[in-house]
Design a protein around this motif. Structure first.
Motif, short mmCIF file in Angstrom:
data_model
loop_
_atom_site.label_atom_id
_atom_site.label_comp_id
_atom_site.label_asym_id
_atom_site.label_seq_id
_atom_site.Cartn_x
_atom_site.Cartn_y
_atom_site.Cartn_z
N PHE A 185 0.85 -1.19 0.00
CA PHE A 185 0.00 0.00 0.00
C PHE A 185 0.89 1.25 0.00
CE2 PHE A 185 -3.35 -2.82 0.80
CZ PHE A 185 -4.56 -2.14 0.75
N ALA A 186 0.55 2.20 -0.84
CA ALA A 186 1.31 3.45 -0.89
C ALA A 186 0.34 4.60 -1.12
CB ALA A 186 2.34 3.41 -2.01
N ALA A 187 0.64 5.73 -0.51
CA ALA A 187 -0.24 6.89 -0.65
C ALA A 187 -0.10 7.48 -2.05
CB ALA A 187 0.13 7.94 0.40
N ARG A 188 -1.20 7.99 -2.57
CA ARG A 188 -1.18 8.62 -3.88
C ARG A 188 -0.43 9.95 -3.83
NH1 ARG A 188 -7.37 8.88 -5.32
NH2 ARG A 188 -7.60 8.90 -3.05
N SER A 189 0.12 10.34 -4.94
CA SER A 189 0.87 11.60 -5.02
C SER A 189 0.03 12.66 -5.73
CB SER A 189 2.19 11.40 -5.76
OG SER A 189 1.94 10.91 -7.08
N GLU A 190 0.48 13.90 -5.67
CA GLU A 190 -0.16 15.03 -6.35
C GLU A 190 -1.63 15.19 -5.94
OE1 GLU A 190 0.35 14.55 -10.51
OE2 GLU A 190 2.53 14.59 -10.42
N LEU A 191 -1.86 15.24 -4.66
CA LEU A 191 -3.20 15.42 -4.14
C LEU A 191 -3.37 16.85 -3.65
CD1 LEU A 191 -3.57 12.13 -2.07
CD2 LEU A 191 -4.38 12.57 -4.38
N GLY A 192 -4.52 17.45 -3.98
CA GLY A 192 -4.78 18.82 -3.57
C GLY A 192 -4.98 18.94 -2.07
N ALA A 193 -4.76 20.14 -1.57
CA ALA A 193 -4.85 20.37 -0.13
C ALA A 193 -6.27 20.13 0.38
CB ALA A 193 -4.40 21.78 0.20
N SER A 194 -7.27 20.58 -0.37
CA SER A 194 -8.66 20.40 0.07
C SER A 194 -9.03 18.93 0.14
CB SER A 194 -9.61 21.14 -0.86
OG SER A 194 -9.52 20.62 -2.19
N PHE A 195 -8.53 18.15 -0.80
CA PHE A 195 -8.82 16.72 -0.78
C PHE A 195 -8.14 16.03 0.38
CE2 PHE A 195 -7.53 12.38 -2.03
CZ PHE A 195 -8.79 11.80 -2.03
N VAL A 196 -6.92 16.43 0.67
CA VAL A 196 -6.19 15.83 1.79
C VAL A 196 -6.94 16.10 3.10
CG1 VAL A 196 -4.08 15.94 3.16
CG2 VAL A 196 -3.95 15.93 0.66
N VAL A 197 -7.43 17.33 3.26
CA VAL A 197 -8.14 17.68 4.49
C VAL A 197 -9.47 16.94 4.59
CG1 VAL A 197 -9.27 19.55 5.75
CG2 VAL A 197 -7.03 19.92 4.69
N ALA A 198 -10.24 16.98 3.50
CA ALA A 198 -11.59 16.40 3.54
C ALA A 198 -11.59 14.90 3.29
CB ALA A 198 -12.49 17.10 2.51
N GLY A 199 -10.91 14.47 2.23
CA GLY A 199 -10.94 13.06 1.86
C GLY A 199 -10.27 12.16 2.87
N PHE A 200 -9.20 12.64 3.48
CA PHE A 200 -8.48 11.83 4.46
C PHE A 200 -8.80 12.25 5.90
CE2 PHE A 200 -4.93 11.49 1.10
CZ PHE A 200 -5.66 10.55 0.40
N GLY A 201 -8.84 13.57 6.11
CA GLY A 201 -9.01 14.07 7.48
C GLY A 201 -10.37 13.77 8.08
N PHE A 202 -11.44 13.87 7.27
CA PHE A 202 -12.78 13.66 7.81
C PHE A 202 -12.99 12.22 8.30
CE2 PHE A 202 -15.14 17.40 5.58
CZ PHE A 202 -14.36 18.28 6.30
N PRO A 203 -12.64 11.19 7.51
CA PRO A 203 -12.80 9.83 8.03
C PRO A 203 -11.94 9.57 9.27
CG PRO A 203 -12.56 9.78 5.66
CD PRO A 203 -12.23 11.18 6.10
N LEU A 204 -10.73 10.11 9.27
CA LEU A 204 -9.86 9.92 10.43
C LEU A 204 -10.43 10.62 11.65
CD1 LEU A 204 -7.20 8.61 11.25
CD2 LEU A 204 -6.05 10.76 10.71
#
Length: 222
Positions: free
Chosen positions: A61-80
């Motif tokens: 498993f590896a994290a995707r690259s070139e991800l926007g800041a809003s996606f990092v906050v919402a896509g990852f931060g909200f579930p966490l």
């Protein structure tokens, strides 16, 4: 008729021989206090997290690259964040050690679910948003596997230890495990279709929420 109460003392005790022949119970010196129980719980959860980390690394498993800041906050931060909220309402002892009230635990579960649902609306600009049944089923299976180790460790660590709102608190624990699994899976999965994320990545939240409530009714109550 006069009664001499002193003669009552001459009546033999019918249970005297029984009480003398009874062997007094032995109390083990190896008592388990609250600190020891909490230490075992933390050890079980820590070992589960380490095993899951090793499995993730072994699977590549590896994290995707070139991800926007809003996606990092919402896509990852909200579930966490949702996983943290669900864990908090599960683990808080509350008043008299009976846990938080039904309303607060239910609110925590609802918060975790809403945060995950909102996170599905976000995707990086280069995302593959096509929905397919096969990929969604694969991600649902993977999400359940990701959360299974931690959920099993929690059931073992808290077995017979929950006094109040057992089924709802264990449902919160299951949702926390599923939300954490969804977070880990989305770090790697390029499929960002809303249905794919909700059904595929979110499957573990439903599965472990139901399993937690079921397990609580059988083995988790004090």
């Amino acid at each position: 008729m006069d009664f001499d109460l002193d003669q009552m003392r001459e009546i033999p005790d019918p249970y005297e021989d029984v009480s003398l022949s009874r062997v007094p119970p032995t109390i083990s010196s190896a008592t388990v206090n609250r600190t020891t129980v909490e230490r075992r719980r933390r050890a079980a959860i820590t070992i589960a997290l380490l095993l899951e980390t090793a499995w993730i690394a072994g699977e590549g498993f590896a994290a995707r690259s070139e991800l926007g800041a809003s996606f990092v906050v919402a896509g990852f931060g909200f579930p966490l964040l949702g996983a943290g909220v669900a864990w908090l309402v599960f683990s808080r002892p509350g008043r008299l050690g009976l846990g938080l009230s039904h309303r607060r635990v239910a609110a925590g579960i609802a918060t975790a679910i809403v945060l995950f649902g909102v996170s599905a609306l976000f995707a990086p600009p280069s995302a593959m948003r096509m929905f397919t049944v096969s990929s969604t089923f694969t991600c649902a299976t993977t999400a359940v596997l990701l959360g299974a180790v931690l959920f099993t460790a929690g059931v073992f660590a808290y077995r017979g230890m929950i006094a109040g709102s057992a089924w709802l608190r264990m449902a919160a624990f299951g949702v926390a495990c599923g939300s954490l699994a969804a977070f880990i899976l989305r770090l790697h999965c390029p499929g960002d279709s809303i249905l794919h994320v909700l059904l595929g990545h979110g499957a573990a939240m439903l599965v472990f929420g139901l399993l937690g409530a079921t397990a609580a009714r059988r083995t988790m109550r004090v």
